[in-house]
Motif scaffolding. Structure first.
Motif, PDB file in Angstrom:
ATOM      1  N   ARG A 174       0.836  -1.210   0.000  1.00  0.00           N
ATOM      2  CA  ARG A 174       0.000   0.000   0.000  1.00  0.00           C
ATOM      3  C   ARG A 174       0.867   1.254   0.000  1.00  0.00           C
ATOM      4  NH1 ARG A 174      -2.661  -2.962   4.145  1.00  0.00           N
ATOM      5  NH2 ARG A 174      -4.448  -4.088   3.302  1.00  0.00           N
ATOM      6  N   PHE A 175       1.963   1.223   0.763  1.00  0.00           N
ATOM      7  CA  PHE A 175       2.893   2.350   0.804  1.00  0.00           C
ATOM      8  C   PHE A 175       3.501   2.601  -0.575  1.00  0.00           C
ATOM      9  CE2 PHE A 175       7.327   3.804   1.247  1.00  0.00           C
ATOM     10  CZ  PHE A 175       7.106   5.041   1.818  1.00  0.00           C
ATOM     11  N   TYR A 176       3.955   1.538  -1.227  1.00  0.00           N
ATOM     12  CA  TYR A 176       4.533   1.680  -2.570  1.00  0.00           C
ATOM     13  C   TYR A 176       3.512   2.263  -3.547  1.00  0.00           C
ATOM     14  CZ  TYR A 176       8.523  -1.268  -1.139  1.00  0.00           C
ATOM     15  OH  TYR A 176       9.638  -1.785  -0.527  1.00  0.00           O
ATOM     16  N   GLU A 177       2.276   1.866  -3.400  1.00  0.00           N
ATOM     17  CA  GLU A 177       1.212   2.433  -4.247  1.00  0.00           C
ATOM     18  C   GLU A 177       1.067   3.929  -3.988  1.00  0.00           C
ATOM     19  OE1 GLU A 177      -2.639   0.486  -5.273  1.00  0.00           O
ATOM     20  OE2 GLU A 177      -1.968  -0.980  -3.776  1.00  0.00           O
ATOM     21  N   ARG A 178       0.973   4.311  -2.720  1.00  0.00           N
ATOM     22  CA  ARG A 178       0.808   5.734  -2.374  1.00  0.00           C
ATOM     23  C   ARG A 178       1.977   6.574  -2.860  1.00  0.00           C
ATOM     24  NH1 ARG A 178      -0.668   3.512   2.515  1.00  0.00           N
ATOM     25  NH2 ARG A 178       1.274   4.161   3.508  1.00  0.00           N
ATOM     26  N   GLN A 179       3.186   5.993  -2.834  1.00  0.00           N
ATOM     27  CA  GLN A 179       4.386   6.718  -3.254  1.00  0.00           C
ATOM     28  C   GLN A 179       4.586   6.705  -4.773  1.00  0.00           C
ATOM     29  OE1 GLN A 179       6.350   8.521  -1.059  1.00  0.00           O
ATOM     30  NE2 GLN A 179       4.628   8.004   0.261  1.00  0.00           N
ATOM     31  N   GLY A 180       3.755   5.947  -5.481  1.00  0.00           N
ATOM     32  CA  GLY A 180       3.881   5.876  -6.933  1.00  0.00           C
ATOM     33  C   GLY A 180       4.995   4.954  -7.399  1.00  0.00           C
ATOM     34  N   ILE A 181       5.490   4.111  -6.508  1.00  0.00           N
ATOM     35  CA  ILE A 181       6.551   3.167  -6.865  1.00  0.00           C
ATOM     36  C   ILE A 181       5.963   2.026  -7.701  1.00  0.00           C
ATOM     37  CG2 ILE A 181       8.373   1.640  -5.977  1.00  0.00           C
ATOM     38  CD1 ILE A 181       8.752   4.644  -5.316  1.00  0.00           C
ATOM     39  N   ILE A 182       4.768   1.610  -7.361  1.00  0.00           N
ATOM     40  CA  ILE A 182       4.042   0.615  -8.158  1.00  0.00           C
ATOM     41  C   ILE A 182       2.708   1.226  -8.568  1.00  0.00           C
ATOM     42  CG2 ILE A 182       5.161  -1.370  -7.056  1.00  0.00           C
ATOM     43  CD1 ILE A 182       2.569  -1.807  -5.448  1.00  0.00           C
ATOM     44  N   ALA A 183       2.191   0.730  -9.659  1.00  0.00           N
ATOM     45  CA  ALA A 183       0.902   1.227 -10.154  1.00  0.00           C
ATOM     46  C   ALA A 183      -0.212   0.785  -9.215  1.00  0.00           C
ATOM     47  CB  ALA A 183       0.644   0.686 -11.555  1.00  0.00           C
ATOM     48  N   PRO A 184      -1.236   1.616  -9.052  1.00  0.00           N
ATOM     49  CA  PRO A 184      -2.364   1.204  -8.221  1.00  0.00           C
ATOM     50  C   PRO A 184      -3.017  -0.053  -8.801  1.00  0.00           C
ATOM     51  CG  PRO A 184      -2.536   3.525  -8.825  1.00  0.00           C
ATOM     52  CD  PRO A 184      -1.406   2.944  -9.616  1.00  0.00           C
ATOM     53  N   ALA A 185      -3.478  -0.893  -7.908  1.00  0.00           N
ATOM     54  CA  ALA A 185      -4.117  -2.137  -8.335  1.00  0.00           C
ATOM     55  C   ALA A 185      -5.508  -1.843  -8.868  1.00  0.00           C
ATOM     56  CB  ALA A 185      -4.210  -3.102  -7.159  1.00  0.00           C
ATOM     57  N   ASP A 186      -5.924  -2.701  -9.792  1.00  0.00           N
ATOM     58  CA  ASP A 186      -7.311  -2.642 -10.227  1.00  0.00           C
ATOM     59  C   ASP A 186      -8.171  -3.099  -9.054  1.00  0.00           C
ATOM     60  OD1 ASP A 186      -6.601  -1.884 -12.810  1.00  0.00           O
ATOM     61  OD2 ASP A 186      -6.433  -3.963 -13.486  1.00  0.00           O
ATOM     62  N   ARG A 187      -9.389  -2.631  -9.030  1.00  0.00           N
ATOM     63  CA  ARG A 187     -10.308  -3.033  -7.961  1.00  0.00           C
ATOM     64  C   ARG A 187     -11.427  -3.862  -8.572  1.00  0.00           C
ATOM     65  NH1 ARG A 187      -9.444  -1.033  -2.483  1.00  0.00           N
ATOM     66  NH2 ARG A 187      -7.936   0.633  -2.672  1.00  0.00           N
ATOM     67  N   GLY A 188     -11.738  -4.933  -7.878  1.00  0.00           N
ATOM     68  CA  GLY A 188     -12.850  -5.776  -8.301  1.00  0.00           C
ATOM     69  C   GLY A 188     -14.173  -5.133  -7.916  1.00  0.00           C
ATOM     70  N   ALA A 189     -15.257  -5.755  -8.317  1.00  0.00           N
ATOM     71  CA  ALA A 189     -16.590  -5.241  -7.989  1.00  0.00           C
ATOM     72  C   ALA A 189     -16.793  -5.178  -6.479  1.00  0.00           C
ATOM     73  CB  ALA A 189     -17.657  -6.126  -8.622  1.00  0.00           C
TER      74      ALA A 189
END
Length: 121
Positions: free
Chosen positions: A18-33
């Motif tokens: 989650r931290f890597y996502e917030r920092q832009g290190i990894i792309a945000p995950a797709d979200r399911g329904a």
């Protein structure tokens, strides 16, 4: 893959992902329904790369600047070698500075020991 599965496969915590996502290190995950994050299996290699790079002293900023690609090597060997050579040179300089600092500390300690012995205090 769900966040727990990807974390376990990569050997990291879910909070780190989650931290890597917030920092832009990894792309945000797709979200399911259902709202759950759904990560691609290829992310495991990237997370392992990030962990390995951090273990070698690379900052997240340095890691984020790397062009990531698919395949067996997610970073080109040319880019990796250039980054590693630069980091090696930085570490070499830090070691030299630390040795010099140690030498100065030991010289000051010897001076103080001699002063203490001469004065008796």
């Amino acid at each position: 893959m769900k966040i727990g599965e990807i974390a376990k496969a990569a050997g990291v915590t879910t909070s780190r992902i989650r931290f890597y996502e917030r920092q832009g290190i990894i792309a945000p995950a797709d979200r399911g329904a259902n709202g759950y994050r759904d990560y691609p299996e290829e992310l495991v290699a990237l997370l392992r790369f990030i962990e390995q790079a951090q273990g070698l002293g690379f900052t997240l900023r340095e890691i984020a600047s790397v062009e990531i690609r698919g395949g067996a090597h997610i970073v080109s060997c040319t880019d990796a070698l250039a980054m590693l050579a630069k980091k090696r040179d930085t570490v070499t300089a830090l070691i030299a500075e630390a040795r010099d600092r140690k030498r100065r500390i030991e010289a000051l300690m010897a001076e103080l020991e001699a002063s203490k012995a001469a004065s008796g205090i």
